[in-house]
Write an enzyme that holds these catalytic residues in place. Structure first.
Site, PDB file in Angstrom:
ATOM      1  CE  LYS A  87      -4.463   1.135   0.061  1.00  0.00           C
ATOM      2  NZ  LYS A  87      -5.557   0.152  -0.264  1.00  0.00           N
TER       3      LYS A  87
HETATM    4  P1  NAD Z   1     -12.712   7.946  -3.298  1.00  0.00           P
HETATM    5  O1  NAD Z   1     -11.771   9.071  -2.818  1.00  0.00           O
HETATM    6  O2  NAD Z   1     -13.101   7.899  -4.761  1.00  0.00           O
HETATM    7  O3  NAD Z   1     -14.325   8.584  -2.606  1.00  0.00           O
HETATM    8  C1  NAD Z   1     -14.321   8.590  -1.296  1.00  0.00           C
HETATM    9  C2  NAD Z   1     -15.707   8.982  -0.694  1.00  0.00           C
HETATM   10  O4  NAD Z   1     -15.590   9.069   0.623  1.00  0.00           O
HETATM   11  C3  NAD Z   1     -15.912  10.418  -1.275  1.00  0.00           C
HETATM   12  O5  NAD Z   1     -17.335  10.199  -1.556  1.00  0.00           O
HETATM   13  C4  NAD Z   1     -15.797  11.177  -0.059  1.00  0.00           C
HETATM   14  O6  NAD Z   1     -16.649  12.382  -0.370  1.00  0.00           O
HETATM   15  C5  NAD Z   1     -16.410  10.455   1.082  1.00  0.00           C
HETATM   16  N1  NAD Z   1     -15.775  10.811   2.449  1.00  0.00           N
HETATM   17  C6  NAD Z   1     -14.349  11.274   2.812  1.00  0.00           C
HETATM   18  N2  NAD Z   1     -14.451  11.492   3.984  1.00  0.00           N
HETATM   19  C7  NAD Z   1     -15.839  11.366   4.658  1.00  0.00           C
HETATM   20  C8  NAD Z   1     -16.281  11.578   5.837  1.00  0.00           C
HETATM   21  N3  NAD Z   1     -15.736  11.975   6.582  1.00  0.00           N
HETATM   22  N4  NAD Z   1     -17.699  11.019   5.718  1.00  0.00           N
HETATM   23  C9  NAD Z   1     -18.326  10.603   4.705  1.00  0.00           C
HETATM   24  N5  NAD Z   1     -17.975  10.548   3.513  1.00  0.00           N
HETATM   25  C10 NAD Z   1     -16.562  10.810   3.247  1.00  0.00           C
HETATM   26  O7  NAD Z   1     -12.410   6.553  -2.627  1.00  0.00           O
HETATM   27  P2  NAD Z   1     -12.921   4.948  -3.020  1.00  0.00           P
HETATM   28  O8  NAD Z   1     -11.671   4.733  -4.162  1.00  0.00           O
HETATM   29  O9  NAD Z   1     -14.211   5.038  -3.249  1.00  0.00           O
HETATM   30  O10 NAD Z   1     -12.423   4.631  -1.588  1.00  0.00           O
HETATM   31  C11 NAD Z   1     -13.232   4.321  -0.430  1.00  0.00           C
HETATM   32  C12 NAD Z   1     -12.771   3.104   0.540  1.00  0.00           C
HETATM   33  O11 NAD Z   1     -12.786   2.023  -0.283  1.00  0.00           O
HETATM   34  C13 NAD Z   1     -11.545   3.545   0.834  1.00  0.00           C
HETATM   35  O12 NAD Z   1     -11.486   2.786   2.340  1.00  0.00           O
HETATM   36  C14 NAD Z   1     -10.429   2.435   0.256  1.00  0.00           C
HETATM   37  O13 NAD Z   1      -9.581   1.968   0.734  1.00  0.00           O
HETATM   38  C15 NAD Z   1     -11.563   1.536  -0.121  1.00  0.00           C
HETATM   39  N6  NAD Z   1     -11.477   0.668  -1.308  1.00  0.00           N
HETATM   40  C16 NAD Z   1     -11.198   1.402  -2.699  1.00  0.00           C
HETATM   41  C17 NAD Z   1     -11.042   0.464  -3.706  1.00  0.00           C
HETATM   42  C18 NAD Z   1     -10.877   0.907  -5.104  1.00  0.00           C
HETATM   43  O14 NAD Z   1     -10.763   0.154  -6.112  1.00  0.00           O
HETATM   44  N7  NAD Z   1     -11.071   2.381  -5.209  1.00  0.00           N
HETATM   45  C19 NAD Z   1     -10.660  -0.850  -3.642  1.00  0.00           C
HETATM   46  C20 NAD Z   1     -10.759  -1.701  -2.378  1.00  0.00           C
HETATM   47  C21 NAD Z   1     -11.103  -0.754  -1.068  1.00  0.00           C
END
Ligand code: NAD
Length: 411
Positions: free
Chosen positions: A106
């Protein structure tokens, strides 16, 4: 973090050690699986007017026992070494659980992504890549998007890597489709989350059609999870992002708001706080934003029957124990959001073969393999009479331990 709270990495290792003991692994092997192979910390000077601001960046490689290390890169103000270690370790267990030939890694930069201009974002990822190029590569360590980064960020990363090392699009996944990305990768994590939510309900003979869903996060994971939940007949009754949340008990038309970057200006009769959505009554709650959002402060107010972890580590171990004791079924991150790295694996193999799959094939392969992982975890939970998280760790820790011991050279 208060002093009584465990660190994120300690929480992951608690599960690794529990699985190790249940599997009768040797103490030294458990210790190796609880440690990271390599940790690199860099400073990233970012131009600010005629001065610079120095940011801290990270790449942690947890394990290469089963293949090249794989894991996203996160831009968020709370990123620190402990969090990156925890997330790198989770990647090892996730890739093993879905049985793809990767290890875990990571990366991150401690910076508020929402305050960066596009040029600043590009400068940061290029600098991050230049500083870490010696540990990256399609057969060494392959980054992907995470919180605060996206396909565009991965395009810059690839471009910088090409300048330094020559053409190798498989050096990073989650790229734009126009630039060696795979059609289907962008939606893969959210799609997997929704499919796993439906499969979990079906396993318990709960009707998927009409089941109510609440989602925190409307980024890559949250918005596709919402869309696919709707496609599967579920009713998404509330959504939130960092700007706040919206509620519609009749069901939000996710398709109609899908293109909104933020929920801030989405019309809604009822609004709710960003974190308050977690406490709404619903069948399925999907935290899909940050880690640690369900903890000792709010677990008593959680009213969902099922929690499907779209985000990584959204529930503290203590809250997990308390909620399960009350009958809440929790589907762990390393299973629920593994569609992302499964999709990354498809993109990586297509890049290496210089061949491209149609999206229909991508989706079919994804659904079939996620279903297989889900069944394996369920069977293991029955076999050992344990919860789904413990079962998922039993499957993946056993696979990684076998590979680690068979290698002989101890990496
Ligand atoms: P992203 O940046 O695309 O989206 C994050 C979202 O969370 C946004 O809508 C943002 O406004 C919201 N957010 C941020 N702070 C917040 C808060 N305090 N309260 C409510 N909402 C809040 O990120 P993502 O890629 O969607 O990732 C989200 C989660 O999923 C993370 O934990 C990441 O590690 C996990 N994840 C992502 C992937 C991927 O392929 N992108 C894969 C596995 C896990």
């Amino acid at each position: 973090m208060n002093l009584l709270q465990k660190s994120a990495f300690a929480e992951v290792n608690e599960k690794v050690q529990q699985a190790g003991h249940l599997l009768n692994l040797k103490p030294g092997v458990i210790q190796a699986l609880s440690s990271c192979e390599r940790e690199v910390v860099i400073s990233i000077p970012l131009r600010k007017g005629d001065d610079v601001e120095v940011l801290t960046g990270y790449r942690v490689q947890h394990s290469s026992a089963r293949g090249p290390r794989k894991g996203g890169i996160r831009f968020h103000q709370d990123v620190d070494l402990d969090e990156v270690r925890a997330l790198a370790s989770l990647m090892t267990w996730k890739t093993a659980l879905i049985d793809v030939p990767f290890g875990g890694a990571k990366g991150g930069v401690a910076v508020d992504a929402s305050k960066l201009s596009l040029i600043e974002k590009e400068e940061i990822i290029r600098r991050w890549t230049r500083s870490l190029v010696h540990v990256l590569g399609h057969h060494r360590d392959i980054p992907a998007p995470d919180l605060g980064t996206d396909a565009r960020t991965m395009a810059w990363l690839m471009d910088e890597y090409h300048r330094l090392e020559g053409f190798q699009p498989a050096c990073v996944t989650g790229k734009p489709v126009e630039l060696f990305g795979a059609p289907g990768r962008e939606e893969a994590t959210g799609r997997g989350v929704a499919q796993i939510a439906a499969a979990t309900l079906e396993k318990d003979d709960v009707k998927v059609k009409g089941a109510t869903v609440v989602i925190q996060g409307f980024g890559n994971v949250g918005r596709y999870a919402a869309l696919v939940c709707q496609e599967l007949g579920m009713k998404v009754i509330a959504l939130s992002d960092v700007s706040g949340g919206i509620i519609d008990k009749k069901g939000i038309d996710v398709e109609s708001i899908f293109m909104h970057k933020s929920l801030e200006h989405v019309q809604s009769e009822e609004r709710i706080g960003a974190a308050d959505v977690l406490e709404l009554k619903c069948d399925v709650l999907i935290p899909a934003a940050l880690g640690g959002v369900i903890n000792e402060n709010n677990w008593k107010r959680i009213q969902a029957s099922y929690i499907v972890e779209g985000a990584n580590q959204p529930i503290s171990i203590e809250a997990d124990t308390q909620l399960r004791a009350q009958g809440v079924v929790i589907v762990p991150d390393i299973l629920a959001n593994a569609g992302g790295v499964m999709g990354s694996y498809f993109e990586w193999t297509q890049n290496i073969q210089e061949f491209s799959w149609p999206i229909e094939k991508f989706r079919k392969e994804l659904d079939t393999r996620m279903e297989k992982a889900f069944d394996t975890v369920h069977k293991t939970s029955k076999k050992y009479s344990v919860d789904l998280r413990t079962a998922a760790f039993l499957v993946s820790v056993e696979r990684v331990a076998k590979a680690f011991e068979m290698r002989g050279s101890l990496v």
